[in-house]
Motif scaffolding. Structure first.
Motif, PDB file in Angstrom:
ATOM      1  N   UNK A 536       1.776   6.523 131.013  1.00  0.00           N
ATOM      2  CA  UNK A 536       1.244   7.304 129.888  1.00  0.00           C
ATOM      3  C   UNK A 536       2.318   8.219 129.312  1.00  0.00           C
ATOM      4  N   UNK A 537       3.050   8.922 130.182  1.00  0.00           N
ATOM      5  CA  UNK A 537       4.099   9.833 129.709  1.00  0.00           C
ATOM      6  C   UNK A 537       5.208   9.052 129.014  1.00  0.00           C
ATOM      7  N   UNK A 538       5.560   7.892 129.566  1.00  0.00           N
ATOM      8  CA  UNK A 538       6.610   7.074 128.942  1.00  0.00           C
ATOM      9  C   UNK A 538       6.191   6.637 127.540  1.00  0.00           C
ATOM     10  N   UNK A 539       4.925   6.246 127.400  1.00  0.00           N
ATOM     11  CA  UNK A 539       4.425   5.837 126.083  1.00  0.00           C
ATOM     12  C   UNK A 539       4.510   6.999 125.086  1.00  0.00           C
ATOM     13  N   UNK A 540       4.121   8.209 125.519  1.00  0.00           N
ATOM     14  CA  UNK A 540       4.192   9.374 124.636  1.00  0.00           C
ATOM     15  C   UNK A 540       5.643   9.667 124.255  1.00  0.00           C
ATOM     16  N   UNK A 541       6.533   9.590 125.244  1.00  0.00           N
ATOM     17  CA  UNK A 541       7.947   9.880 125.007  1.00  0.00           C
ATOM     18  C   UNK A 541       8.546   8.903 123.996  1.00  0.00           C
ATOM     19  N   UNK A 542       8.290   7.613 124.166  1.00  0.00           N
ATOM     20  CA  UNK A 542       8.831   6.621 123.237  1.00  0.00           C
ATOM     21  C   UNK A 542       8.269   6.818 121.834  1.00  0.00           C
ATOM     22  N   UNK A 543       7.004   7.181 121.737  1.00  0.00           N
ATOM     23  CA  UNK A 543       6.414   7.415 120.419  1.00  0.00           C
ATOM     24  C   UNK A 543       6.983   8.664 119.769  1.00  0.00           C
ATOM     25  N   UNK A 840      -1.347  18.730 122.329  1.00  0.00           N
ATOM     26  CA  UNK A 840      -0.261  18.048 121.614  1.00  0.00           C
ATOM     27  C   UNK A 840      -0.861  17.396 120.378  1.00  0.00           C
ATOM     28  N   UNK A 841      -0.488  17.906 119.213  1.00  0.00           N
ATOM     29  CA  UNK A 841      -1.162  17.529 117.970  1.00  0.00           C
ATOM     30  C   UNK A 841      -1.036  16.046 117.661  1.00  0.00           C
ATOM     31  N   UNK A 842       0.162  15.501 117.767  1.00  0.00           N
ATOM     32  CA  UNK A 842       0.404  14.136 117.309  1.00  0.00           C
ATOM     33  C   UNK A 842       0.641  13.174 118.468  1.00  0.00           C
ATOM     34  N   UNK A 843      -0.100  13.353 119.554  1.00  0.00           N
ATOM     35  CA  UNK A 843       0.084  12.448 120.685  1.00  0.00           C
ATOM     36  C   UNK A 843      -0.554  11.089 120.389  1.00  0.00           C
ATOM     37  N   UNK A 844      -0.051  10.080 121.066  1.00  0.00           N
ATOM     38  CA  UNK A 844      -0.578   8.728 120.897  1.00  0.00           C
ATOM     39  C   UNK A 844      -1.814   8.536 121.765  1.00  0.00           C
ATOM     40  N   UNK A 845      -2.746   7.687 121.337  1.00  0.00           N
ATOM     41  CA  UNK A 845      -3.918   7.414 122.181  1.00  0.00           C
ATOM     42  C   UNK A 845      -3.502   6.679 123.451  1.00  0.00           C
ATOM     43  N   UNK A 846      -4.249   6.907 124.515  1.00  0.00           N
ATOM     44  CA  UNK A 846      -3.968   6.245 125.792  1.00  0.00           C
ATOM     45  C   UNK A 846      -4.495   4.821 125.716  1.00  0.00           C
ATOM     46  N   UNK A 848      -4.845   0.533 126.880  1.00  0.00           N
ATOM     47  CA  UNK A 848      -5.289  -0.280 128.012  1.00  0.00           C
ATOM     48  C   UNK A 848      -4.120  -0.598 128.943  1.00  0.00           C
ATOM     49  N   UNK A 849      -2.951  -0.876 128.360  1.00  0.00           N
ATOM     50  CA  UNK A 849      -1.794  -1.256 129.183  1.00  0.00           C
ATOM     51  C   UNK A 849      -1.397  -0.113 130.106  1.00  0.00           C
ATOM     52  N   UNK A 850      -1.360   1.130 129.564  1.00  0.00           N
ATOM     53  CA  UNK A 850      -0.983   2.285 130.379  1.00  0.00           C
ATOM     54  C   UNK A 850      -2.000   2.518 131.494  1.00  0.00           C
ATOM     55  N   UNK A 851      -3.284   2.318 131.177  1.00  0.00           N
ATOM     56  CA  UNK A 851      -4.326   2.596 132.160  1.00  0.00           C
ATOM     57  C   UNK A 851      -4.387   1.538 133.257  1.00  0.00           C
TER      58      UNK A 851
END
Length: 885
Positions: A536-543, A840-846, A848-851
């Motif tokens: 999840x954190x990696x996905x947020x970081x890349x976005x 975090x205002x502009x975070x990406x949705x979590x 299925x892959x991350x979960x």
């Protein structure tokens, strides 16, 4: 004496403690007297108070004449038995190589993280410990609030606050005021070096224990244009010559022309310790600053809080609470007298020992770390360590049928329950100490990688070995061994010797099965939480680093001017092939840096804090900002002051300018820094701050000179070659200053480095947790299949297939993995959705892959481990297992 039942008996622990220390010939009389007093106190004071009095009396009767004399023979026997326990433990470790290896490797892997956290924590606790009066030194910090905006917690305060404390508040032994900004290029003969430091009052050396190896600490900072330098700085300027009394010339100041002049070296100080929260190369005398800023009224005002530091030395026995109350009264008085009634500045105290490891404050004077972050990482490391301890507990309890005969024989020949506990705890501690050696080897491998996670970590700690660190390592191993072994030790100590001798099969030794299942489920739940969190954190970081900021950053190189002339640098760079365009700016946006000022529109009572950047006429076209109304800045002569700004859409909305229509806002006037300023353009909203914060009101200001960066767009197939030519041109112009440049995209990645570091830390812990849990599962599967060989052989004889046998052996483990997933996935989702990402205002949705990506991977790994062992047993020849039956 009446028996009043268990409810009115003296405290059992106190009674046993009395029986332990009291001489036998005195025990009966002393115990009788205490019991009589206890009965009276129950009637007089009640049961609770009577028990408290009894405990106190037990301790009061500890006298030389009441103490048992040590029995040296029993003591000798005791040590002989401990030696026997250690020998037995060693033999068990060697006899059970697989289980011992699993325990040692698992404990070593988890303990390596524990060693890292011990070294890190001890380094952080060293900060500012070398100051003689460290427990009496406090920093004055500010809470700054404008209207109902969030409170800004500042490490800085005003010079006026320091002077008022000195004049009006009693109970202060000494005080020093400091200001950042003593920096520039200093020359001695033909030698020119950049120096950074602080302006400081002469009381600096009265409060802090920085060692002055040459010069008088009472007078070194007393006179104008005097300076104290560190040993390293002195060597750079003068080599091996004595620097005292020599003059150095400030040739260039990066942000001001006021402080140029000749400075006399009046002191040489020992180099600053790494474990000091303030670090500098020189100290300029505060009277110099008073001369330089004499005509700058704002510097001396209550609201000038942005670059000054005030430290207080309390007298011995002084109460910080009393001083804090006085600071609150002083804050209230000064806030009432401020011209801007919408601003509040409140002073408070921060202990010196809680600066480096304390609250996260703006304008820090040196490297710091929030104590919350340290607790968070330490907590995760502890959880991984507990996971390895659970492995030991699980495997020890699983082997209860084998070890029960050993314990039964020990009890028959006279072993007490406590001796059984000591034996198994000793065995656990021995395994933990063996693990410590492997853990230390792993620690040496991961230490440089941990330090390389982020520059901030390298600046904070060194992780060097010391006596305290080694003692901490050994303590961790002993405590870990105790925690891992105490449950199995208590379990084995309860074994009934008679039942064991009659037949181990009659014992209910598998009452611990539910506990083992819970521990396995916990381990895999933990692994799933770590893996899912990392994804999840990696996905947020890349976005974040690929987010559309509203302007273009590709192939733009930002070069820090470091006080050098922007026009000269721009001219040289613009002639280099591969440079497509350049602009000048006062800062780099979208990386977490903020400059702001107070802005008003028509209503004198309505103002707001607005962020801004100072740019030239080339900046907006270079970054391709979209102008939706009005025009870009045009080139103006250097001697003409331009009172024009380009604003964003949020600023128009904040003040309701032109009925929220951008074209109607052109030509309107704002009050900026007390001056009337016209809106000449409106740009599309873009992310001036980091993506994890909202878009606020913002404006661009025009200037010809007030720049700190050159922004260069490169177009070339050989970007490293172009950068090399730019660096060569820089060194020819300014050999004193190192070339400091980075691509915009790299700066954006650096702005989110805490996410990158968190990914690496949690990812590493996830890897360890998975390895530890998998090893524990492997051990449990191996043991389970070995104990069911005869059952499997009989089932095969009666026609059971390999598939049925694999399902039979693995279903309980697979069920536990499913339970772990059902707990870990929803829990992780809720933690991130409701807590971590909620602000975090502009975070990406979590997604299925991350979960589920991590869960599927761990399930497959577990299936591989379980399947490999069960398949081997299922394929075995039943005749081999049954031939001796």
């Amino acid at each position: 004496m009446k028996n009043r039942g268990n409810t009115s008996q003296p405290p059992g622990l106190a009674v046993r403690f009395l029986e332990w220390y009291c001489r036998p010939e005195l025990l009966e009389d002393l115990q009788g007297d205490l019991n009589e007093f206890f009965e009276r106190n129950v009637k007089k004071h009640g049961l609770f108070k009577a028990r408290i009095i009894y405990i106190i009396d037990v301790f009061r009767f500890i006298r030389p004449y009441t103490l048992n004399k040590p029995d040296f023979i029993n003591l000798l026997i005791h040590w002989i038995m401990i030696g026997s326990y250690i020998k037995t433990s060693g033999r068990n470790i060697i006899r059970n190589k697989l289980f011992s290896s699993i325990n040692i490797i698992g404990l070593a892997a988890s303990m390596s993280v524990g060693l890292l956290m011990i070294a890190f924590t001890l380094d952080m606790l060293k900060y500012d410990g070398f100051h003689e009066n460290k427990n009496r030194i406090y920093r004055v910090i500010d809470d700054h609030q404008y209207l109902n905006e969030p409170v800004h917690h500042m490490a800085t305060t005003s010079i006026k606050a320091g002077n008022l404390i000195r004049e009006k508040i009693s109970g202060v032994e000494d005080l020093v005021i400091m200001q950042s900004g003593f920096q520039g290029d200093f020359q001695s003969g033909n030698n020119v070096i950049p120096i950074r430091g602080f302006w400081a009052e002469s009381s600096f050396f009265n409060i802090f224990s920085f060692q002055l190896i040459d010069g008088n600490p009472e007078t070194a900072l007393k006179d104008p244009y005097s300076v104290v330098v560190t040993e390293k700085t002195a060597r750079k300027l003068f080599g091996d010559e004595d620097p005292i009394g020599k003059t150095i010339v400030m040739k260039n100041h990066p942000y001001s022309d006021k402080s140029h002049g000749n400075y006399v070296i009046t002191g040489v100080m020992k180099d600053i310790s790494k474990f000091s929260h303030m670090r500098f190369e020189a100290l300029g005398s505060f009277p110099t600053l008073e001369i330089i800023e004499k005509e700058n009224d704002f510097v001396w005002k209550w609201e000038s809080i942005w670059q000054n530091y005030v430290y207080i030395l309390l007298p011995k026995g002084g109460a910080p609470a009393n001083l804090q109350a006085n600071l609150e009264r002083l804050s209230a008085e000064e806030n009432a007298n401020m011209p801007n009634k919408n601003t509040r500045i409140n002073l408070s105290l921060q202990p010196l020992t809680k600066i480096a490891l304390g609250k996260d404050l703006s304008n820090p004077i040196g490297p710091t770390m929030s104590s919350g972050i340290l607790w968070f990482i330490s907590g995760m490391a502890l959880i991984v360590l507990l996971s390895a301890c659970f492995n030991y507990t699980n495997l020890s309890m699983a082997r209860s049928l084998q070890r029960s005969r050993e314990i039964g024989i020990r009890k028959v020949i006279g072993a007490f329950r406590s001796q059984v506990v000591i034996q198994f705890v000793s065995e656990s501690v021995l395994i933990s100490l063996l693990s410590l050696g492997f853990a230390f080897a792993i620690y040496l491998v991961i230490k440089p990688n941990f330090l390389a996670l982020a520059l901030d970590i390298q600046n904070l700690v060194s992780l060097e070995l010391s006596a305290n660190v080694i003692l901490g390592f050994i303590t961790l191993a002993v405590v870990t061994g105790f925690i891992a072994g105490i449950l199995p030790a208590l379990f084995y100590s309860k074994i009934n010797a008679i039942k064991v001798i009659k037949g181990a099969s009659s014992m209910k030794v598998f009452r611990s099965v539910n506990m083992r299942k819970i521990l396995i489920a916990f381990q895999f739940t933990l692994s799933l939480v770590f893996v899912t969190s990392t994804l999840i954190i990696y996905k947020q970081y890349k976005d974040f680093i690929t987010f559309d900021l509203g302007f273009q950053t590709e192939n733009i190189l930002n070069i820090e001017l470091q006080g050098n002339k922007p026009d000269i640098v721009a001219k040289e760079i613009s002639e280099i092939p591969g440079v497509d365009g350049l602009s000048k700016s006062s800062m780099i946006t979208s990386v977490g840096s903020y400059w702001g000022s107070t802005v008003r529109y028509n209503d004198p009572q309505d103002s707001a804090s607005v962020y801004y950047n100072i740019i030239d006429e080339n900046y907006i076209p270079l970054f391709k900002h979209e102008i939706i109304a009005g025009n870009n800045f045009s080139k103006r002569p250097d001697d003409i002051k331009v009172n024009e700004v380009i604003v964003n859409e949020q600023l128009i909305k904040r003040f309701n300018i032109g009925n929220l229509k951008p074209e109607n806002a052109i030509g309107e006037f704002l009050i900026l820094d007390g001056e009337k300023t016209q809106i000449s353009g409106v740009i599309r909203d873009f992310h001036y701050g980091r993506v994890d914060s909202e878009i606020d009101p913002f404006l661009f200001r025009y200037s010809n000179s007030d720049f700190k960066f050159i922004n260069v767009r490169l177009i070339s197939d050989d970007l490293p070659g172009v950068m090399s030519r730019i660096e060569k041109a820089w060194k020819q112009l300014y050999p004193v200053h190192p070339f400091d440049a980075a691509f915009y995209d790299d700066r954006i990645e650096e702005a989110y480095s805490e996410y990158s570091s968190m990914i690496k830390i949690i990812g590493f812990l996830a890897f360890l947790a998975i390895i530890i849990a998998s090893m524990g599962l492997l051990g449990m599967v191996v043991y389970t299949t070995e104990t069911r060989v005869r059952e499997i052989s009989i089932r095969k004889v009666f026609g059971a297939g390999i598939g049925n046998l694999i399902f039979l052996l693995s279903r309980s483990f697979l069920f536990l993995l499913v339970i772990s997933g059902l707990i870990a996935i929803p829990a992780t989702y809720l933690i991130f959705d409701k807590i971590v990402l909620s602000d975090i205002t502009y975070h990406s949705p979590i997604g299925i892959i991350e979960l589920f990506g991590g869960s599927v991977s761990i399930m497959l790994l577990a299936l591989l481990l379980v399947g490999s062992q069960t398949f081997k047993i299922a394929r075995a020849n039943p005749a081999e297992a049954l031939k001796n039956e």
